[in-house]
Motif scaffolding. Structure first.
Motif, mmCIF file in Angstrom:
data_model
loop_
_atom_site.group_PDB
_atom_site.id
_atom_site.type_symbol
_atom_site.label_atom_id
_atom_site.label_comp_id
_atom_site.label_asym_id
_atom_site.label_seq_id
_atom_site.Cartn_x
_atom_site.Cartn_y
_atom_site.Cartn_z
ATOM 1 N N SER A 1 0.823 -1.209 0.000
ATOM 2 C CA SER A 1 0.000 0.000 0.000
ATOM 3 C C SER A 1 0.858 1.260 0.000
ATOM 4 O O SER A 1 0.537 2.243 -0.680
ATOM 5 N N VAL A 2 1.968 1.237 0.732
ATOM 6 C CA VAL A 2 2.879 2.378 0.735
ATOM 7 C C VAL A 2 3.589 2.506 -0.614
ATOM 8 O O VAL A 2 3.773 3.613 -1.146
ATOM 9 N N VAL A 3 3.975 1.380 -1.187
ATOM 10 C CA VAL A 3 4.671 1.388 -2.478
ATOM 11 C C VAL A 3 3.781 1.987 -3.566
ATOM 12 O O VAL A 3 4.247 2.763 -4.413
ATOM 13 N N GLN B 1 4.706 19.302 -1.935
ATOM 14 C CA GLN B 1 3.432 18.832 -1.384
ATOM 15 C C GLN B 1 3.035 17.441 -1.895
ATOM 16 O O GLN B 1 2.365 16.681 -1.186
ATOM 17 N N SER B 2 3.426 17.109 -3.107
ATOM 18 C CA SER B 2 3.022 15.817 -3.670
ATOM 19 C C SER B 2 3.597 14.646 -2.880
ATOM 20 O O SER B 2 2.971 13.578 -2.783
ATOM 21 N N TRP B 3 4.781 14.825 -2.292
ATOM 22 C CA TRP B 3 5.402 13.733 -1.539
ATOM 23 C C TRP B 3 4.879 13.630 -0.111
ATOM 24 O O TRP B 3 5.228 12.688 0.606
ATOM 25 N N VAL C 1 2.385 10.477 4.716
ATOM 26 C CA VAL C 1 1.106 10.151 5.363
ATOM 27 C C VAL C 1 0.831 8.653 5.256
ATOM 28 O O VAL C 1 0.364 8.009 6.212
ATOM 29 N N SER C 2 1.130 8.084 4.090
ATOM 30 C CA SER C 2 0.933 6.646 3.902
ATOM 31 C C SER C 2 1.834 5.836 4.826
ATOM 32 O O SER C 2 1.410 4.836 5.413
ATOM 33 N N LEU C 3 3.088 6.255 4.970
ATOM 34 C CA LEU C 3 4.002 5.568 5.889
ATOM 35 C C LEU C 3 3.525 5.662 7.331
ATOM 36 O O LEU C 3 3.565 4.678 8.078
ATOM 37 N N THR C 4 3.068 6.840 7.715
ATOM 38 C CA THR C 4 2.551 7.014 9.067
ATOM 39 C C THR C 4 1.347 6.117 9.320
ATOM 40 O O THR C 4 1.233 5.472 10.366
ATOM 41 N N GLY C 5 0.438 6.054 8.333
ATOM 42 C CA GLY C 5 -0.732 5.196 8.476
ATOM 43 C C GLY C 5 -0.360 3.730 8.529
ATOM 44 O O GLY C 5 -0.945 2.961 9.308
ATOM 45 N N ALA C 6 0.617 3.309 7.711
ATOM 46 C CA ALA C 6 1.042 1.906 7.709
ATOM 47 C C ALA C 6 1.662 1.514 9.044
ATOM 48 O O ALA C 6 1.384 0.435 9.589
ATOM 49 N N LEU C 7 2.509 2.389 9.595
ATOM 50 C CA LEU C 7 3.122 2.099 10.893
ATOM 51 C C LEU C 7 2.077 2.059 12.005
ATOM 52 O O LEU C 7 2.151 1.217 12.914
#
Length: 381
Positions: A48-50, A274-276, A281-287
């Protein structure tokens, strides 16, 4: 798989030998199911992060202008990168959808809980048998055989019987011949883990807890108070402490990573990237999801509580006089209190993990999946 025992077992040891084999079979299969469950869930989080990272990269590459328009190499490389990103963004969502469908049916999460619950309950019954306490004062062979039957019947018709157990009783765990690529990957993963642990221990000065117990349990003899304390109470106490230490380190690392990526996202937004921010956010959610489905904090609290309870029991026993320690009721209280603390921690963990699995699988799957309540209560029948 087991310690060496005499080939000629006395009649009163044959049942205990069978019980240990059954307990180890449950335990080893629980480990196998847990590994499968964790691998699939971690893979879904990583993918999902990838996907988010590739989406942002694809958007960034499409906005870039070639610095050297007349360079065929640069142009070919640019087109190759775009093609790889395009097809990756097509195949990865399909892969995740397939993994989600596969995970609901085949990730063995319920099997893990059912087998782990059965293994721990049977282990407790074995120690009751060896200490001749509770209902095992008289006719203990018949009682243990009845307990084994009850635990086995609880699994009949459950998700455990929808897959083959491997190994079965008295079989060695399977050994797989890995290719050199897989061996290299496993080696580097273990090396990275050791380097991380070493660095973390140096930063925070964490020392490994010693078990202090060098005596080997032959697993068949009856246990007196001193033997029971060494082979059951103290062994479980140091296991809880060691696991709590590991979970505390894992919790600190995961929470620190969440704060780090949150701050990194703010920094990227401030410098015009901003695009990155979506990637951070995805990494934070995955962790956060990993921290939640592993139940790190809740498990840490449970282990610390159980270790403190065992410490209190050990302190109570040390406070008794020699005459009081010789009294059968004192010994029985020692065994019952110790087993109650271990059982309470495990039942709480099972219930917490069962609730988490129900959330992961959804209400429909949670309603139809086998419950661990029957396993938890089997010892009281």
């Amino acid at each position: 798989m087991t310690q060496d025992i005499p080939t000629q077992l006395s009649p009163d040891r044959r049942l205990l030998d069978f019980a240990w084999h059954r307990q180890e079979m449950y335990s080893q299969n629980a480990v196998r199911c847990r590994s499968r469950f964790s691998f699939i869930r971690n893979l879904l989080l990583v993918l999902s992060v990838v996907i988010v990272a590739l989406s942002v990269a694809d958007a960034s590459f499409t906005k870039l202008e070639l610095a050297e328009e007349n360079s065929p190499v640069t142009g070919q490389t640019y087109e190759l990168i775009l093609s790889v990103l395009k097809y990756s963004l097509i195949t990865l969502p399909i892969t995740i959808s397939a993994l989600l469908a596969f995970a609901v049916k085949f990730d063995r999460g319920n099997n893990w809980l059912l087998l782990r619950g059965s293994a721990e309950i049977l282990k407790s019954e074995i120690y009751g048998y060896r200490t001749r306490t509770r209902e095992y004062r008289k006719n203990r062979d018949a009682i243990l055989a009845h307990k084994i039957k009850i635990i086995s019947e609880r699994l009949k018709g459950s998700a455990v019987h929808q897959a083959a157990l491997n190994p079965y009783e008295e079989e060695d765990p399977p050994r797989y011949e890995l290719g050199w690529i897989l061996r290299a990957i496993i080696f580097f993963c273990k090396l990275a883990r050791k380097l991380f642990d070493s660095s973390w221990n140096r930063l925070f000065r964490i020392q490994k807890i010693s078990t202090k117990n060098g005596l080997q349990d032959n697993r068949f003899s009856d246990l007196g108070a001193d033997e029971y304390i060494k082979h059951r109470l103290e062994e479980q106490f140091f296991w809880y402490r060691s696991k709590a230490q590991h979970l505390d380190r894992e919790l600190q690392f995961l929470e620190s990573s969440i704060y780090f990526f949150g701050g990194l996202g703010t920094f990227l937004a401030a410098v015009g990237q901003q695009s990155w921010v979506a990637v951070t956010v995805s990494l934070t959610g995955a962790l956060s999801n990993y921290l939640d489905f592993k139940r790190v904090e809740a498990t840490l609290v449970g282990y610390n509580r159980a270790a403190d309870g065992l410490y209190d029991v050990r302190a109570w026993w040390s406070s008794l006089s020699s005459i009081q320690k010789q009294h059968p009721k004192s010994y029985e209280r020692l065994v019952i209190s110790t087993e109650a603390i271990i059982r309470s921690e495990h039942v709480s963990w099972l219930q917490d993990m069962q609730d988490r699995l129900a959330e992961i699988y959804g209400e429909n799957e949670g309603d139809t999946s086998p419950k661990t309540d029957n396993i938890q209560n089997s010892a009281s029948d």
